[in-house]
Motif scaffolding. Sequence first.
Motif, short mmCIF file in Angstrom:
data_model
loop_
_atom_site.label_atom_id
_atom_site.label_comp_id
_atom_site.label_asym_id
_atom_site.label_seq_id
_atom_site.Cartn_x
_atom_site.Cartn_y
_atom_site.Cartn_z
N GLY A 42 1.20 -1.34 0.10
CA GLY A 42 0.34 -0.05 -0.20
C GLY A 42 0.93 1.07 0.29
O GLY A 42 0.56 2.43 0.06
N SER A 66 -0.15 5.30 -0.24
CA SER A 66 -0.91 5.75 0.22
C SER A 66 -0.11 7.29 1.23
O SER A 66 1.35 7.29 0.67
CB SER A 66 -0.74 5.46 1.89
OG SER A 66 -0.97 5.55 3.43
N TYR A 122 0.44 8.50 3.21
CA TYR A 122 1.31 8.82 5.22
C TYR A 122 2.68 8.16 4.94
O TYR A 122 3.55 8.37 5.52
CB TYR A 122 0.55 7.39 5.92
CG TYR A 122 -0.34 7.74 6.39
CD1 TYR A 122 -0.29 9.07 7.50
CD2 TYR A 122 -1.81 7.41 6.47
CE1 TYR A 122 -2.03 9.08 7.97
CE2 TYR A 122 -2.77 7.47 6.70
CZ TYR A 122 -3.06 8.41 7.48
OH TYR A 122 -4.71 9.48 8.27
N THR A 123 2.94 7.60 3.70
CA THR A 123 3.89 7.66 3.26
C THR A 123 5.61 7.89 3.65
O THR A 123 6.48 7.97 4.21
CB THR A 123 4.00 6.08 1.61
OG1 THR A 123 3.27 5.19 1.70
CG2 THR A 123 6.02 5.68 1.86
N ASP A 168 1.99 -2.00 -4.50
CA ASP A 168 0.82 -1.01 -4.43
C ASP A 168 0.46 -2.04 -5.61
O ASP A 168 1.02 -2.92 -6.76
CB ASP A 168 1.54 0.17 -4.68
CG ASP A 168 -0.38 0.60 -4.84
OD1 ASP A 168 -1.72 0.08 -4.56
OD2 ASP A 168 -0.40 1.41 -2.96
N GLN A 176 -0.42 -0.98 4.39
CA GLN A 176 -1.02 0.35 4.87
C GLN A 176 -1.84 0.45 3.80
O GLN A 176 -1.78 1.47 2.80
CB GLN A 176 -0.34 1.46 4.66
CG GLN A 176 0.96 1.33 4.35
CD GLN A 176 2.04 2.08 3.95
OE1 GLN A 176 1.70 3.04 5.49
NE2 GLN A 176 2.02 2.94 3.02
N ARG A 193 -5.55 0.11 1.37
CA ARG A 193 -6.99 -0.09 1.46
C ARG A 193 -7.88 -1.25 0.36
O ARG A 193 -8.05 -0.36 -0.73
CB ARG A 193 -7.61 1.46 1.43
CG ARG A 193 -9.02 1.78 1.76
CD ARG A 193 -9.13 3.04 1.65
NE ARG A 193 -8.77 3.82 2.58
CZ ARG A 193 -8.58 4.19 4.16
NH1 ARG A 193 -9.92 3.87 4.13
NH2 ARG A 193 -7.97 5.04 5.25
N THR A 217 -3.14 -1.75 8.58
CA THR A 217 -4.58 -1.84 7.83
C THR A 217 -5.74 -2.10 8.63
O THR A 217 -5.87 -3.04 9.39
CB THR A 217 -4.42 -2.76 6.45
OG1 THR A 217 -3.26 -2.76 5.64
CG2 THR A 217 -5.92 -2.68 5.63
N GLU A 245 -6.21 14.21 0.62
CA GLU A 245 -5.70 13.74 -0.47
C GLU A 245 -5.28 14.49 -1.60
O GLU A 245 -3.72 14.89 -2.10
CB GLU A 245 -6.01 12.43 -0.95
CG GLU A 245 -5.62 11.26 -0.11
CD GLU A 245 -5.99 9.69 -0.69
OE1 GLU A 245 -6.66 10.12 -1.47
OE2 GLU A 245 -5.35 8.40 0.52
#
Length: 434
Positions: A8, A11, A13-14, A37, A84, A86, A146, A286
């Motif tokens: 993920g 994301s 947040y990476t 990903d 992480q 979705r 997750t 985002e």
Amino acid sequence: GLKIVTIGGGSSYTPELIEGFIKRYEDLPVKELWLVDIEEGAGKLKIIGDLAKRMVKKAGVQLEIHLTLNREEALKGADFVTTQFRVGFLEARAKDERIPLKYGVIGQETNGPGGLFKALRTIPVILQIAEEMERLCPDAWLINFTNPAGIVTEAVLRYSHFKKVIGLCNIPIGMKMKIASFLGESPEDIQIDFAGLNHMVFGLNVYRKGENITKDLIEMKSGGEESGMSVKNIEDIPWEPEFLKGLGIFPCPYHRYYYQTSKMLEEEMKASKEKGVRAEVVKQIEEELFKEYQNVSLDVKPPQLEKRGGAYYSDAACSLIDSIYNNRGDVQTVNTKNNGAISSLPRDSAVEINCIITKDGPKPIAIGDLPVSVRGLVQQIKSFERLTAEAATTGDYQTALVAMTINPLVPSDTLAKVILDEMLEAHKEYLPQF
Ligand code: NAD
Ligand code: G6P
Ligand code: MN
Ligand code: MN
């Protein structure tokens, strides 16, 4: 050097994770970071990967960033795998939040019907990842962010041969940081005994420089104002002062869904009309973030990330990896197998609890029973979580309906069935087991 894989990787947040590894580079020499990903996330992955490379270059550390859509290639020989992802993207989250709300039931990504469905979508994928890890990197630790992180950890512990799993959430570290700042102390001088389940964790005792200040702190926090201890995705509705004093322990922000259900429902209804459900708000944040991430002069984590609920997310992940790698023996709050640490919960279930972190993983610190005031709810949620994990692996309709009905946020079997049927249909693309 270490090989770390993040599933993920696209994301938003990476960059926080990259920042965490850069900060700790001397103690935690990460040689390769593989960001994984899927096809649909390839665009985001590229943007994040380019930013990660700029951050690493600016910091002057020898950390290789690899981008791939081939998970097995990435997992080969990994030392740590963080997750992480979705499943179903924010569109699925919006359905989790909107469908229950239509029926006057809390719509939330980790609680009630939404949490059930996020688990049903995620568990088949995490079990596949665990199976791949068993083959390709059997000594690695799986550090799962997750959501619903507690149920996902429960599923891996129960239904996979691969046992080196740790579930992680930013709520405990967030509560600690906020209490420290409220008291004007540095975070190292504050200790909190955390125990419970993910998003259902309690601060049983709070210590300042070793002194137990729980009672005084509860008194200070019982003014009927905002607690100052919530997260960006949960409205900080004040607690009834006498309730908090009577409880005598600190609830987490997510307890509002259970102890303030009608107020939270009202809040959700209002918000969904004015600005959309949280998934829709996050979608806008985002968009701004990814615009900013593409700015080639950006080479640090941008401040807009603070609008997301996952503050301190990377601190939790990087500290955990650091403590396992360096066998630090410090205390961190994670989701792991109970092993009797909380007598009120099954030995073989996942709990969120303070642990000593060693090179052999987390060792939970026993607390005995939970206070009688909260014990029943926590046990009920654990039953809901177990049935949810079972339904996710078997695809059994009746198990899913029982899970939905016994959830305290769902008022009847018939309404549970209506919501279940509508959500099974809405999410069918991501529910191969049903
Ligand atoms: P996101 O929507 O940005 O998704 C992250 C990435 O996952 C995307 O790039 C997407 O393409 C990818 N993805 C989707 N399906 C995938 C699959 N099957 N395999 C691999 N990658 C896949 O999500 P986000 O907002 O960054 O959150 C990611 C996850 O972390 C969510 O499950 C969220 O609930 C969770 N989260 C947990 C905590 C915690 O406290 N445990 C904190 C923050 C976020
Ligand atoms: C909190 C929780 C996470 C959750 C996040 C949602 O921090 O601990 O588990 O994923 O908030 O934040 P978001 O910005 O996606 O609504
Ligand atoms: Mn969380
Ligand atoms: Mn119910």
